[in-house]
Design a protein around this motif. Structure first.
Motif, mmCIF file in Angstrom:
data_model
loop_
_atom_site.group_PDB
_atom_site.id
_atom_site.type_symbol
_atom_site.label_atom_id
_atom_site.label_comp_id
_atom_site.label_asym_id
_atom_site.label_seq_id
_atom_site.Cartn_x
_atom_site.Cartn_y
_atom_site.Cartn_z
ATOM 1 N N SER A 174 -8.366 -3.874 1.850
ATOM 2 C CA SER A 174 -7.060 -4.481 1.551
ATOM 3 C C SER A 174 -6.467 -3.949 0.261
ATOM 4 N N ASP A 175 -7.299 -3.217 -0.558
ATOM 5 C CA ASP A 175 -6.801 -2.681 -1.824
ATOM 6 C C ASP A 175 -6.577 -1.171 -1.758
ATOM 7 N N ILE A 176 -6.482 -0.642 -0.541
ATOM 8 C CA ILE A 176 -6.231 0.795 -0.396
ATOM 9 C C ILE A 176 -4.737 1.092 -0.435
ATOM 10 N N SER A 177 -3.925 0.274 0.247
ATOM 11 C CA SER A 177 -2.474 0.540 0.304
ATOM 12 C C SER A 177 -1.711 -0.768 0.316
ATOM 13 N N TRP A 178 -0.519 -0.720 -0.327
ATOM 14 C CA TRP A 178 0.348 -1.892 -0.332
ATOM 15 C C TRP A 178 0.981 -2.093 1.032
ATOM 16 N N THR A 179 1.244 -1.011 1.704
ATOM 17 C CA THR A 179 2.101 -1.080 2.885
ATOM 18 C C THR A 179 1.401 -0.681 4.182
ATOM 19 N N LYS A 180 0.479 0.287 4.111
ATOM 20 C CA LYS A 180 -0.165 0.751 5.342
ATOM 21 C C LYS A 180 -1.204 -0.254 5.811
ATOM 22 N N GLY B 152 -9.323 -0.745 -7.089
ATOM 23 C CA GLY B 152 -8.183 -0.708 -6.178
ATOM 24 C C GLY B 152 -7.409 0.583 -6.320
ATOM 25 N N LYS C 94 -4.302 0.945 -4.423
ATOM 26 C CA LYS C 94 -2.888 0.573 -4.347
ATOM 27 C C LYS C 94 -2.365 0.063 -5.687
ATOM 28 N N GLN C 95 -3.288 -0.452 -6.534
ATOM 29 C CA GLN C 95 -2.862 -0.986 -7.819
ATOM 30 C C GLN C 95 -2.408 0.101 -8.788
ATOM 31 N N ASP D 281 3.905 -2.733 -6.495
ATOM 32 C CA ASP D 281 3.991 -3.312 -5.161
ATOM 33 C C ASP D 281 5.449 -3.242 -4.695
ATOM 34 N N GLY E 35 6.876 1.695 4.893
ATOM 35 C CA GLY E 35 5.925 0.730 4.366
ATOM 36 C C GLY E 35 6.396 -0.700 4.410
#
Length: 574
Positions: free
Chosen positions: A410-416, A448, A450-451, A455, A489
């Motif tokens: 869940s911390d790999i991408s904000w949108t994918k 993470g 995506k961090q 966001d 995204g």
């Protein structure tokens, strides 16, 4: 009859004297009065190569084979003039001949001695000659006796051949002179001596006394020791201050040991013995010798599923629990870290003198790497690491030796929407990530990807407020609605109830993926990452707009009431 066989060197005068003496004997009425089957005295008068001539006061000398007078090396053991005992085998009065035997004389004398020993319950020494069926033959100095195997010792003899050629004392059990049979026993003597020693021992034995004994039997739980007439038990726990797996590690059958009497029950004749009690207890003042926090070295003496035992000194062992072996490795068995005989460095974690337990740690010899990680990589820091493992729930990144950081899916991408991290990464990839948490207590390190970027949902409410019209592409069709991508995204959901005024069984009846649609924003939340859209709202607005235009312009010429009703019905079906 006078035997003419005399030494040639004898002088004529000697011959005359001998002749006269012989003639006098011959004329004597007692001359030659010998009985067959008896032992008599005789004098050796000549030593020849094959025979010995013996004068027994008969008409002629008797001949005895030289073999009866030779020792084991073949030397003749008798000389002229010696007086010996001989056995009268037989005589011929008419011919004046006599048959003598020294061996039979000695044998008869020995049988007389054996019978006398048997009557007096006395002992005789003998040498075991050879093994035969059921026992041994024993040489009693000229008579061969039988020693039954059950009468050799108090206990079964492990190596029967080892006794051959050795000399022991025996008790005569049975004699048959006619058959020349003799049966002897060694066990009877040993039992008598053992009983005598037992009586003496029972009067002198007491607790605390130091005694000497011989190992009689070895079992898994201890050693039975013969104290000389009385058996004592030394339990395995009383053999040494150190851990003993089996008594055979320390003693062997027949070993002579010096022991201490721990307890003695005279009525039940039970003796408890100890060997370790003869040396000082190494656990005395153990806390002073091994204070908590001190660093020691020792040898690995035993491995078990839950840890390793380390010998700090003779008789003193401590346990390194498997959880105290490594800061970072999750061990299934101590053998992954150490082996028997290894010299290891340990730190004393705890000492219990009463229970004789010392807790040790191996990992404490080095600094806790989690302390270093917390200092080097505080929360919010950005780092690079190599992908070491990939699972369904995320990827593990190598940070320090033995420490991995987890990037949750869940911390790999904000949108994918990442179904499996393996779609994007492979083992060995180098990735950049931000430190999210460092939990030293639970040894968890989370990162993470995506961090590293903002966001995009933070700005969605501003860009797509409620009531705004958006255009997008259908990316997924489900039974409950359409997913529409309004920008890269960012997806919104058109619920099935917001597609049309009429009831729709499934959105797939009206739309397919990649269709371009226009919809109205009816809900937006950055926290919930939700964007609610409605196609039906767009159509409702179009209908309202058309109705308003119609009312403002009035009915067109030529348009009838039926046309208006038909138009309204068509709009209702859309």
């Amino acid at each position: 009859m006078i035997n003419a066989e005399h030494p040639k060197s004898t002088s004529n005068q000697d011959m005359e004297v001998n002749f006269e003496a012989a003639l006098e004997d011959y004329l004597n009425e007692d001359f030659g009065d010998l009985e067959e089957g008896v032992i008599t005295k005789g004098v050796v008068v000549r030593v020849g190569k094959e025979h010995i001539l013996v004068d027994v006061n008969f008409k002629s000398e008797g001949q005895i084979p030289v073999s009866e007078f030779t020792d084991a090396e073949g030397n003749v053991t008798v000389g002229v003039g010696e007086e010996i005992d001989v056995y009268v085998v037989g005589k011929n009065e008419s011919e004046g001949t006599i048959h003598l035997s020294r061996d039979r004389a000695k044998r008869m004398q020995l049988f007389d001695k054996l019978e006398d020993l048997q009557d007096k319950d006395d002992i005789i020494s003998g040498r075991i000659q050879r093994r035969i069926k059921g026992g041994y033959t024993v040489d009693l100095g000229g008579v061969e006796a039988f020693l039954p195997g059950s009468h050799v010792d108090l206990r079964p003899v492990p190596d029967m051949d080892a006794l051959v050629g050795k000399e022991f004392e025996f008790r005569v059990l049975k004699i048959n002179r006619r058959r020349s049979n003799v049966i002897v026993s060694r066990r009877v003597l040993l039992e008598e001596r053992r009983e005598s020693l037992r009586r003496d021992l029972l009067t002198t034995l007491e607790e605390g006394q130091t005694v000497t004994g011989r190992v009689k039997n070895i079992t898994e739980y201890g050693v039975f020791v013969d104290l000389g007439g009385l058996d004592g038990l030394m339990h395995i726990t009383d053999m040494s201050w150190k851990r003993v797996k089996h008594p055979k590690e320390m003693v062997g059958l027949g070993d002579e040991l010096e022991l201490k009497v721990l307890s003695f029950d005279k009525d039940k004749q039970k003796v408890s013995l100890g060997m370790k009690q003869l040396t000082p207890d190494p656990w005395q003042n153990i806390a002073d010798k091994y204070p908590v926090g001190s660093r020691m070295s020792g040898k690995v003496t035993n491995l078990v599923d839950y840890g390793a035992f380390v010998e700090l000194e003779a008789g003193v062992e401590g346990l390194v629990h498997i959880s105290e072996m490594s800061w970072t490795r999750k061990l299934r068995h101590p053998s992954q870290m150490v082996h028997l005989g290894d010299e290891v460095e340990v730190v004393v974690l705890g000492v219990d003198q009463d229970k004789k337990r010392i807790s040790l740690g191996m990992k404490q010899v080095k600094p806790n790497p989690w302390d270093l990680v917390a200092d080097r990589y505080p929360e919010g820091a950005v780092l690079e690491g190599t992908v070491k493992n990939i699972t369904e729930f995320g990827i593990f990144i190598g940070i320090e030796d033995g420490i991995d950081g987890l990037i949750h899916v869940s911390d790999i991408s904000w949108t994918k929407k990442v179904r499996h991290p393996g779609e994007m990464f492979k083992v060995g990839d180098v990735v950049r990530a931000k430190v999210l948490t460092v939990d030293k207590q639970n040894e968890k390190f989370t990162l993470g990807i995506k961090q590293l970027a903002d966001d995009p949902w933070h700005d969605v409410p501003a860009r797509y407020p409620v009531g705004a019209t958006v255009k997008g592409t259908v990316t997924n069709i489900t039974d409950f609605g359409l997913f529409v991508e309004v920008e890269e995204g960012i997806e919104g959901l058109v619920h099935v109830s917001e597609i049309s005024r009429k009831k729709v069984k499934t959105p797939a009846e009206l739309y397919k993926e990649n269709d371009q649609i226009e919809a109205r924003v009816i809900h937006v939340s950055a926290d919930e990452r939700r964007l609610g859209l409605s196609i039906k709202a767009i159509k409702d607005e179009d209908d309202k707009r058309k109705a308003k235009e119609y009312r403002s312009s009035g009915p067109e010429v030529g348009v009838g009431l039926g046309d208006l009703l038909r138009q309204k019905q068509e709009d209702a079906q859309q």
